[in-house]
Design a protein around this motif. Sequence first.
Motif, mmCIF file in Angstrom:
data_model
loop_
_atom_site.group_PDB
_atom_site.id
_atom_site.type_symbol
_atom_site.label_atom_id
_atom_site.label_comp_id
_atom_site.label_asym_id
_atom_site.label_seq_id
_atom_site.Cartn_x
_atom_site.Cartn_y
_atom_site.Cartn_z
ATOM 1 N N LEU B 288 0.830 -1.209 0.000
ATOM 2 C CA LEU B 288 0.000 0.000 0.000
ATOM 3 C C LEU B 288 0.868 1.264 0.000
ATOM 4 C CD1 LEU B 288 -2.603 1.581 0.116
ATOM 5 C CD2 LEU B 288 -2.854 0.966 2.518
ATOM 6 N N GLY B 289 1.937 1.261 0.797
ATOM 7 C CA GLY B 289 2.813 2.432 0.857
ATOM 8 C C GLY B 289 3.470 2.704 -0.489
ATOM 9 N N THR B 290 3.940 1.640 -1.137
ATOM 10 C CA THR B 290 4.565 1.776 -2.457
ATOM 11 C C THR B 290 3.554 2.339 -3.453
ATOM 12 O OG1 THR B 290 5.918 -0.151 -1.917
ATOM 13 C CG2 THR B 290 5.878 0.528 -4.222
ATOM 14 N N LEU B 291 2.347 1.786 -3.422
ATOM 15 C CA LEU B 291 1.284 2.223 -4.328
ATOM 16 C C LEU B 291 0.894 3.684 -4.062
ATOM 17 C CD1 LEU B 291 -0.763 1.492 -6.513
ATOM 18 C CD2 LEU B 291 -2.193 0.470 -4.745
ATOM 19 N N LYS B 292 0.853 4.067 -2.775
ATOM 20 C CA LYS B 292 0.525 5.451 -2.434
ATOM 21 C C LYS B 292 1.518 6.413 -3.083
ATOM 22 C CE LYS B 292 -0.322 6.313 2.089
ATOM 23 N NZ LYS B 292 -0.480 6.049 3.549
ATOM 24 N N TRP B 293 2.796 6.078 -2.986
ATOM 25 C CA TRP B 293 3.828 6.918 -3.587
ATOM 26 C C TRP B 293 3.637 6.962 -5.103
ATOM 27 C CZ3 TRP B 293 6.433 10.908 -3.962
ATOM 28 C CH2 TRP B 293 7.673 11.023 -4.596
ATOM 29 N N GLY B 294 3.270 5.828 -5.695
ATOM 30 C CA GLY B 294 3.020 5.789 -7.135
ATOM 31 C C GLY B 294 1.871 6.702 -7.539
ATOM 32 N N VAL B 295 0.788 6.668 -6.755
ATOM 33 C CA VAL B 295 -0.375 7.518 -7.062
ATOM 34 C C VAL B 295 -0.010 8.998 -6.858
ATOM 35 C CG1 VAL B 295 -2.755 8.074 -6.389
ATOM 36 C CG2 VAL B 295 -2.045 5.683 -6.574
ATOM 37 N N MET B 296 0.831 9.265 -5.840
ATOM 38 C CA MET B 296 1.282 10.646 -5.640
ATOM 39 C C MET B 296 2.084 11.135 -6.854
ATOM 40 S SD MET B 296 2.514 10.821 -1.674
ATOM 41 C CE MET B 296 1.801 9.640 -0.537
ATOM 42 N N CYS B 297 2.913 10.253 -7.425
ATOM 43 C CA CYS B 297 3.671 10.627 -8.631
ATOM 44 C C CYS B 297 2.709 10.945 -9.778
ATOM 45 C CB CYS B 297 4.619 9.499 -9.051
ATOM 46 S SG CYS B 297 5.992 9.233 -7.918
ATOM 47 N N MET B 298 1.640 10.130 -9.919
ATOM 48 C CA MET B 298 0.620 10.428 -10.942
ATOM 49 C C MET B 298 0.015 11.803 -10.700
ATOM 50 S SD MET B 298 -1.638 6.923 -11.252
ATOM 51 C CE MET B 298 -2.783 7.597 -12.474
ATOM 52 N N GLY B 299 -0.190 12.126 -9.429
ATOM 53 C CA GLY B 299 -0.751 13.434 -9.069
ATOM 54 C C GLY B 299 0.154 14.566 -9.511
ATOM 55 N N MET B 300 1.469 14.339 -9.415
ATOM 56 C CA MET B 300 2.440 15.346 -9.864
ATOM 57 C C MET B 300 2.306 15.545 -11.372
ATOM 58 S SD MET B 300 4.449 16.500 -7.422
ATOM 59 C CE MET B 300 4.997 16.098 -5.779
ATOM 60 N N ALA B 301 2.182 14.439 -12.119
ATOM 61 C CA ALA B 301 2.024 14.532 -13.577
ATOM 62 C C ALA B 301 0.756 15.314 -13.905
ATOM 63 C CB ALA B 301 1.970 13.132 -14.190
ATOM 64 N N SER B 302 -0.303 15.026 -13.166
ATOM 65 C CA SER B 302 -1.582 15.682 -13.413
ATOM 66 C C SER B 302 -1.495 17.187 -13.130
ATOM 67 C CB SER B 302 -2.644 15.016 -12.535
ATOM 68 O OG SER B 302 -3.825 15.746 -12.558
ATOM 69 N N ALA B 303 -0.834 17.545 -12.012
ATOM 70 C CA ALA B 303 -0.679 18.963 -11.677
ATOM 71 C C ALA B 303 0.109 19.682 -12.768
ATOM 72 C CB ALA B 303 0.023 19.108 -10.330
ATOM 73 N N PHE B 304 1.129 19.006 -13.281
ATOM 74 C CA PHE B 304 1.942 19.574 -14.368
ATOM 75 C C PHE B 304 1.069 19.831 -15.596
ATOM 76 C CE2 PHE B 304 4.399 18.662 -18.252
ATOM 77 C CZ PHE B 304 5.309 19.707 -18.204
ATOM 78 N N LEU B 305 0.278 18.825 -15.959
ATOM 79 C CA LEU B 305 -0.549 18.958 -17.164
ATOM 80 C C LEU B 305 -1.628 20.019 -16.985
ATOM 81 C CD1 LEU B 305 -0.806 15.178 -18.049
ATOM 82 C CD2 LEU B 305 0.446 16.940 -19.300
ATOM 83 N N GLN B 306 -2.028 20.257 -15.731
ATOM 84 C CA GLN B 306 -3.053 21.271 -15.491
ATOM 85 C C GLN B 306 -2.471 22.668 -15.364
ATOM 86 O OE1 GLN B 306 -5.554 19.876 -12.286
ATOM 87 N NE2 GLN B 306 -5.899 17.966 -13.404
ATOM 88 N N GLY B 307 -1.160 22.810 -15.621
ATOM 89 C CA GLY B 307 -0.650 24.177 -15.715
ATOM 90 C C GLY B 307 0.476 24.529 -14.766
ATOM 91 N N ASP B 308 0.787 23.650 -13.794
ATOM 92 C CA ASP B 308 1.934 23.929 -12.934
ATOM 93 C C ASP B 308 3.180 23.440 -13.671
ATOM 94 O OD1 ASP B 308 4.007 23.867 -11.143
ATOM 95 O OD2 ASP B 308 2.839 23.048 -9.495
ATOM 96 N N ARG B 309 3.822 24.333 -14.427
ATOM 97 C CA ARG B 309 4.836 23.898 -15.391
ATOM 98 C C ARG B 309 6.216 23.718 -14.772
ATOM 99 N NH1 ARG B 309 2.144 21.747 -19.226
ATOM 100 N NH2 ARG B 309 3.754 22.112 -20.775
ATOM 101 N N SER B 310 6.294 23.142 -13.588
ATOM 102 C CA SER B 310 7.602 22.902 -12.977
ATOM 103 C C SER B 310 8.223 21.647 -13.593
ATOM 104 C CB SER B 310 7.445 22.751 -11.460
ATOM 105 O OG SER B 310 8.279 21.735 -10.971
ATOM 106 N N VAL B 311 9.480 21.774 -14.036
ATOM 107 C CA VAL B 311 10.172 20.618 -14.617
ATOM 108 C C VAL B 311 10.340 19.528 -13.558
ATOM 109 C CG1 VAL B 311 12.304 19.830 -15.727
ATOM 110 C CG2 VAL B 311 11.377 22.062 -16.289
ATOM 111 N N GLU B 312 10.541 19.963 -12.319
ATOM 112 C CA GLU B 312 10.706 18.990 -11.250
ATOM 113 C C GLU B 312 9.439 18.149 -11.096
ATOM 114 O OE1 GLU B 312 11.181 20.582 -7.343
ATOM 115 O OE2 GLU B 312 12.057 18.731 -6.575
ATOM 116 N N ARG B 313 8.280 18.826 -11.089
ATOM 117 C CA ARG B 313 7.015 18.126 -10.974
ATOM 118 C C ARG B 313 6.840 17.141 -12.143
ATOM 119 N NH1 ARG B 313 3.005 19.540 -7.311
ATOM 120 N NH2 ARG B 313 3.951 21.446 -6.567
ATOM 121 N N ALA B 314 7.196 17.614 -13.330
ATOM 122 C CA ALA B 314 7.050 16.782 -14.524
ATOM 123 C C ALA B 314 7.875 15.501 -14.393
ATOM 124 C CB ALA B 314 7.484 17.571 -15.762
#
Lengths: 127, 338
Positions: B288-314
Amino acid sequence: MQDQPSAVELIEAVTEFIRNHATPQLQGHTAFHARVAANALDIVKRELEVGPAANAGEAARLKALLGMDGSLDELNRELCRRIEAGEVGLHTPALEEHLWQTTLTKLAIDQPNYSGYRRALEESGKD
Amino acid sequence: MAAETNSISGLLTDAVKRHIPGATGIADLRRLSGGASQEIWSFDATTEAGMIPLILRRAPGGFRDTGRSGTAVTLETEAKLISLAEEVGVPVPPVRYVLTEADGIGQGFIMDRIPGETLARKILRDEEFANARPKLARQCGEVLAKLHTVEKSKLPPLRIASGRDEVEQYFKTYKELDYPHPVFELAFRWLKDNAPPGEMELTLVHGDFRNGNLMIGPDGLRAVLDWEIAHVGDPMADLSWICINPWRFGNIDMPVGGFGTREDLFAGYEAAGGGKVDPAHVKFWEVLGTLKWGVMCMGMASAFLQGDRSVERATIGRRSSETEVDLMRLLAPLTGRE
């Protein structure tokens, strides 16, 4: 056919410029983000090199596994639906094989130095 | 940053003089690097007897956005939890003062500044910590056993989340992010099929017990920091979160934070009265912990695509594949058990 240098060669040159020439002139947060930017370009380069064949292989495996046609996105969504429904799972040998191949390829592009990937390569006898 | 320092310096001086016994003023106020969810300031209170090294933990700009993740507790609650943990023998930086509205510098609290290192890269590699490393896993187990004994009747209001609740919560987030990850689907399915029994006793859980939030000295574990996502949950969550591969920082064969073994962690936990540890139960939380981190990474991709253009986030978005290989190694190992 496009002229030289190739997309991969251009990206290599830009990455080298950022890493070896621009970053040393920068400080603090900006230097950190420049290193991150160079790492992002490494991902793009590897995806250009590995991606097309990998995606074709993934699509072929998915079509065989699911018995249907479609785009890579559609095929992956259908696979997700079947896993969620329990129609395929760890008891399905072809699924396990497919997920391992797909995952290893993603890591070869995204993060080839990741410890979990290095270890998985050793365990699969591919390294 | 200089202007920012000036903006709180005067009011902080007033608060310190009023509420820290013997304090005549402050010195060396500096903002330390910290997450987006908090500001961390280092300073000394001056007294006639010498300096008192202190930390101010404050909400960004003075006010914590509790909507950020929906899981962060208020700074007042965090201060209360640190004090409760201290009472049961968990090493923490003692809280000296909790800010009130009258202080005029927002929400936050002042605590002792404990010397030591939180950076995994240094803790895992530097000679200075060579003697600490072999002791750390057992110490972590002992400290967690104590932490889990905090009396529930004394706790401030906290989010309550069992393993099943967390699986549901992250599954919902995953579905909302709407990008197909067959390996994540497989992990969610496995978690639903392997959830620990519902009647298990829930305790105070730190929620983010791992490298980065542990202050380590050459003598070992000195303080447990960052109680921001503490909640009432399954105590095994704390024993497994520090074992997920990203927190091993490359030392893959040392499952506990890259410095120790599960055997030492569990032995420390059991010896300090934490109850018998069931490795299968810990594995549920590691998946579950590993999966949580994975979903958080997806969240970073989503935030990037929604306009937060940080290369780090991407680029963090492209790290969900790291959790996929970790999940595959947990759920469909290529060789015998790890």
